[in-house]
Design a protein around this motif. Structure first.
Motif, mmCIF file in Angstrom:
data_model
loop_
_atom_site.group_PDB
_atom_site.id
_atom_site.type_symbol
_atom_site.label_atom_id
_atom_site.label_comp_id
_atom_site.label_asym_id
_atom_site.label_seq_id
_atom_site.Cartn_x
_atom_site.Cartn_y
_atom_site.Cartn_z
ATOM 1 N N PRO A 149 0.818 -1.213 0.000
ATOM 2 C CA PRO A 149 0.000 0.000 0.000
ATOM 3 C C PRO A 149 0.853 1.265 0.000
ATOM 4 O O PRO A 149 1.932 1.308 0.594
ATOM 5 C CB PRO A 149 -0.798 -0.120 1.295
ATOM 6 C CG PRO A 149 0.062 -0.941 2.190
ATOM 7 C CD PRO A 149 0.746 -1.936 1.284
ATOM 8 N N SER B 202 -3.284 -0.166 -3.868
ATOM 9 C CA SER B 202 -3.931 0.164 -2.600
ATOM 10 C C SER B 202 -3.217 1.341 -1.954
ATOM 11 O O SER B 202 -2.023 1.569 -2.198
ATOM 12 C CB SER B 202 -3.946 -1.045 -1.662
ATOM 13 O OG SER B 202 -2.624 -1.462 -1.373
ATOM 14 N N ARG C 37 -12.931 1.228 6.356
ATOM 15 C CA ARG C 37 -11.893 2.014 5.681
ATOM 16 C C ARG C 37 -11.144 2.920 6.647
ATOM 17 O O ARG C 37 -10.346 3.750 6.215
ATOM 18 C CB ARG C 37 -12.515 2.893 4.590
ATOM 19 C CG ARG C 37 -13.290 2.153 3.546
ATOM 20 C CD ARG C 37 -12.417 1.433 2.540
ATOM 21 N NE ARG C 37 -13.265 1.000 1.442
ATOM 22 C CZ ARG C 37 -13.569 1.763 0.392
ATOM 23 N NH1 ARG C 37 -13.066 2.972 0.292
ATOM 24 N NH2 ARG C 37 -14.364 1.303 -0.541
ATOM 25 N N LEU D 115 -4.973 -3.813 5.015
ATOM 26 C CA LEU D 115 -4.248 -2.913 4.122
ATOM 27 C C LEU D 115 -2.762 -3.231 4.107
ATOM 28 O O LEU D 115 -2.170 -3.437 3.038
ATOM 29 C CB LEU D 115 -4.472 -1.457 4.559
ATOM 30 C CG LEU D 115 -3.718 -0.396 3.727
ATOM 31 C CD1 LEU D 115 -4.199 -0.381 2.281
ATOM 32 C CD2 LEU D 115 -3.863 0.983 4.362
#
Length: 275
Positions: A124, A150, A198, A252
């Motif tokens: 990410p 990501s 999120r 993540l």
């Protein structure tokens, strides 16, 4: 348990008592911690911390403040660093128009280079954006069209438009101690609108200490105060926010070993390298 998804443990502010700072974080239930690279030319110093503390991980990248200073650092160097053990992210990279520390074009080029590194490694991207909402969103949208990656909008202090456009791209949004400040009503409204799956929390230590430590040096243990306010904003318990943000961080930053894996195999802290 909470994860401090963004701090700078290599900064000199922590040098006199780094062991104590990390011990206080663990005592507060904050572990692991991700210490974020700001200069590729200092990556070895950042990476060395991950070797000294089993629950400290790091990223590889160049902060936009140093985009001009490191504009000759090639993509290949970022990719090579990303293959090292305990590297779980790319960045932080992005755009900062508040200061004139680097030329805008160098920042944009560096931002795109780091996006490509995230795309190629599958790690990410940690995004820094300050007073650059439209350009940040436009670059992210353009680059996402070239191939998925990501990312997280770290230390989010922008307006609702960047949050909306970032979420539409599948990005995560991370909140720091700024969320606790008295005049951060708009930011709390934005946090309330971000889906639970999120959300991340961070300190950005040694900066931006939350209330009741505002104005003092920040440290990872203090992330619990940001999580407390985030829970209030979302209308859920602190335990629920801790569970959600921790699960989101593991999803993540997928190279972070989960506690159960480390209990079974202490060597799991040295996460798999990127092929």
């Amino acid at each position: 348990m909470l994860i401090d998804s963004h701090c700078h443990l290599d900064f000199p502010d922590f040098a006199p008592e780094r062991d104590a700072v990390i011990a206080r974080a663990r005592e507060a239930g904050v572990s692991p911690m991700i210490t974020i690279s700001t200069r590729m030319r200092r990556f070895e110093e950042v990476h060395a911390l991950t070797q000294a503390y089993e629950d400290v991980f790091c990223s590889a990248g160049t902060h936009p403040h140093y985009a001009s200073e490191e504009k000759d650092v090639p993509l290949e160097d970022i990719l090579a660093a990303a293959r090292r053990d305990k590297v779980v992210a790319i960045g932080e990279a992005g755009l900062d128009y508040h200061y004139d520390f680097s030329a805008v074009e160098d920042q944009k080029a560096g931002f795109r280079r780091h996006i490509e590194a995230a795309r190629q490694t599958g790690l990410p991207l940690v995004i820094h954006s300050r007073e650059a909402e439209e350009d940040t969103a436009a670059i992210l949208e353009d680059e996402m069209g070239k191939g998925a990656f990501s990312a997280v909008l770290h230390c989010f202090t922008s307006g609702p438009d960047l949050a909306r456009r970032g979420l539409a791209l599948g990005l995560y949004v991370s909140f720091s101690g700024v969320l606790t400040f008295k005049k951060s009503d708009e930011l709390r409204e934005i946090a309330a609108s971000v889906p639970m799956d999120r959300l991340l929390v961070e300190t950005d230590a040694p900066y931006l200490a939350p209330v009741p430590y505002r104005g003092k040096r920040n440290e990872p243990a203090y992330v619990r105060h940001t999580a407390k306010v985030l829970a209030e904003v979302k209308g859920v318990s602190e335990d629920e926010i801790a569970r959600a943000t921790t699960e989101n961080a593991y999803r993540l930053f997928h190279r972070l070993p989960r506690p159960e894996a480390m209990r079974r195999d202490p060597a799991a802290a040295e996460t798999g390298r990127v092929a």
